[in-house]
Design a protein around this motif. Structure first.
Motif, mmCIF file in Angstrom:
data_model
loop_
_atom_site.group_PDB
_atom_site.id
_atom_site.type_symbol
_atom_site.label_atom_id
_atom_site.label_comp_id
_atom_site.label_asym_id
_atom_site.label_seq_id
_atom_site.Cartn_x
_atom_site.Cartn_y
_atom_site.Cartn_z
ATOM 1 N N SER A 19 0.816 -1.227 0.000
ATOM 2 C CA SER A 19 0.000 0.000 0.000
ATOM 3 C C SER A 19 0.841 1.265 0.000
ATOM 4 O O SER A 19 0.287 2.357 -0.115
ATOM 5 N N ASP A 20 2.157 1.145 0.108
ATOM 6 C CA ASP A 20 3.023 2.323 0.123
ATOM 7 C C ASP A 20 2.936 3.043 -1.221
ATOM 8 O O ASP A 20 3.282 2.463 -2.272
ATOM 9 N N PRO A 21 2.504 4.312 -1.251
ATOM 10 C CA PRO A 21 2.301 5.028 -2.522
ATOM 11 C C PRO A 21 3.561 5.121 -3.377
ATOM 12 O O PRO A 21 3.495 4.984 -4.606
ATOM 13 N N GLU A 22 4.696 5.356 -2.749
ATOM 14 C CA GLU A 22 5.943 5.485 -3.516
ATOM 15 C C GLU A 22 6.304 4.172 -4.197
ATOM 16 O O GLU A 22 6.657 4.160 -5.386
ATOM 17 N N LEU A 23 6.186 3.058 -3.467
ATOM 18 C CA LEU A 23 6.486 1.759 -4.050
ATOM 19 C C LEU A 23 5.489 1.396 -5.145
ATOM 20 O O LEU A 23 5.855 0.824 -6.187
ATOM 21 N N LEU A 24 4.225 1.753 -4.938
ATOM 22 C CA LEU A 24 3.213 1.485 -5.964
ATOM 23 C C LEU A 24 3.510 2.263 -7.244
ATOM 24 O O LEU A 24 3.415 1.713 -8.349
ATOM 25 N N ASN A 25 3.873 3.531 -7.118
ATOM 26 C CA ASN A 25 4.203 4.331 -8.299
ATOM 27 C C ASN A 25 5.393 3.745 -9.051
ATOM 28 O O ASN A 25 5.381 3.666 -10.294
ATOM 29 N N GLU A 26 6.414 3.339 -8.320
ATOM 30 C CA GLU A 26 7.580 2.720 -8.951
ATOM 31 C C GLU A 26 7.187 1.434 -9.679
ATOM 32 O O GLU A 26 7.644 1.171 -10.802
ATOM 33 N N THR A 27 6.329 0.654 -9.039
ATOM 34 C CA THR A 27 5.880 -0.605 -9.636
ATOM 35 C C THR A 27 5.129 -0.364 -10.931
ATOM 36 O O THR A 27 5.359 -1.043 -11.951
ATOM 37 N N PHE A 28 4.221 0.615 -10.944
ATOM 38 C CA PHE A 28 3.433 0.894 -12.150
ATOM 39 C C PHE A 28 4.310 1.454 -13.263
ATOM 40 O O PHE A 28 4.072 1.180 -14.450
#
Length: 286
Positions: free
Chosen positions: A135-144
């Protein structure tokens, strides 16, 4: 005869009749909900007596859901070339090029780095039960961003409504599904495996076209009935982690058959903490 007066009387009578019918309908619905709540409590107590745990404590499901029309698409062999590039080999089972491989059948394609194949080929819920939601926004953005770069490189254009990201160690797994009426379509999905900020696996299953209009409205069976029906599959010590509604286009054995188009119906989906999944058709059909 005083027609205007008679007309007004008839209008008043019609309004009164409609109000009375409305009150009766509301009262019947309230009694129905009260009876279902009582039945649900009985079933929950039965589960408890048999040592079966339900981790879900809210059972708020709609009363009516429309079915949908699905048309699954066969995956073209040309997609192998998009993923591997020119010069790949085929040994009768898989396509390979350098450290990459592809498995293809008509309705599913899997691409993987060979060193990650054992992980990528085991993406069912039982094998992913140790993964945790990211759920970490920074990690999610990197993943996408990593996924979007992979899609552009391989000329992919898949848009999905529901995206779930899970992680374990240096792995992230991204599962994407189509939604209709806020309900996921179970068979059709795309899964990306990411390891150390690189896509190392990709699987597309049962790509689908969804009809523009809903098909038929169905009354949904109450969750207590579904719980009673599925209970035979559980034993003492089992934990039901999640109960959701999904759309499935399937035969009655709950295994995908050669049926590739038709009316998808809502099913209750029960998942244990061991990753085992059971389905109960959520509607009664003729």
């Amino acid at each position: 005869m005083d027609w205007p007066k008679i007309k007004n009387i008839l209008i008043v009578l019609l309004i009164a009749t409609n109000l009375m019918l409305g009150f009766i309908l509301i009262e019947d619905r309230a009694l129905y909900r009260q009876e279902n709540a009582s039945n649900l409590q009985d079933i929950l107590e039965l589960y408890e007596e048999n040592g079966i745990t339900l981790k879900q404590d809210e059972f708020d499901f709609p009363d009516v859901i429309a079915s949908i029309q699905l048309d699954f698409e066969r995956i073209p062999e040309s997609m192998v070339g998009e993923l591997l590039g020119p010069g790949f080999l085929y040994d009768g089972d898989k396509y390979t090029f350098e450290d990459e491989l592809v498995h293809l059948d008509e309705m599913e394609i899997l691409w993987s780095k060979q060193t990650h194949y054992s992980r990528v080929s085991s993406d069912d819920e039982q094998n992913l039960r140790w993964f945790e939601i990211v759920s970490d926004p920074e990690l999610l953005n990197e993943t996408f961003e990593i996924i979007n770069a992979f899609k552009m490189t391989n000329n992919m254009d898949y848009d999905f409504d529901k995206i779930e990201v899970k992680g374990l160690g240096n792995y992230q797994i991204v599962t994407m599904r189509h939604m209709r009426n806020d309900i996921a379509i179970e068979e059709s999905k795309v899964v990306y495996w990411i390891h150390n900020e690189e896509v190392v696996g990709f699987k597309l299953s049962w790509p689908v076209n969804i009809g523009a209009a809903d098909a038929t409205n169905y009354d949904i069976i109450s969750v207590d009935r579904a719980l009673y029906s599925v209970m035979v599959n559980f034993k003492a010590g089992d934990n039901i982690q999640d109960i959701t509604l999904v759309y499935k286009l399937n035969d009655q054995s709950f295994q995908v058959s050669d049926l590739i188009s038709g009316e998808a119906l809502p099913y209750y989906r029960f998942m244990t903490d061991q990753g085992k999944i059971y389905y109960v058709q959520a509607v009664e059909t003729p």
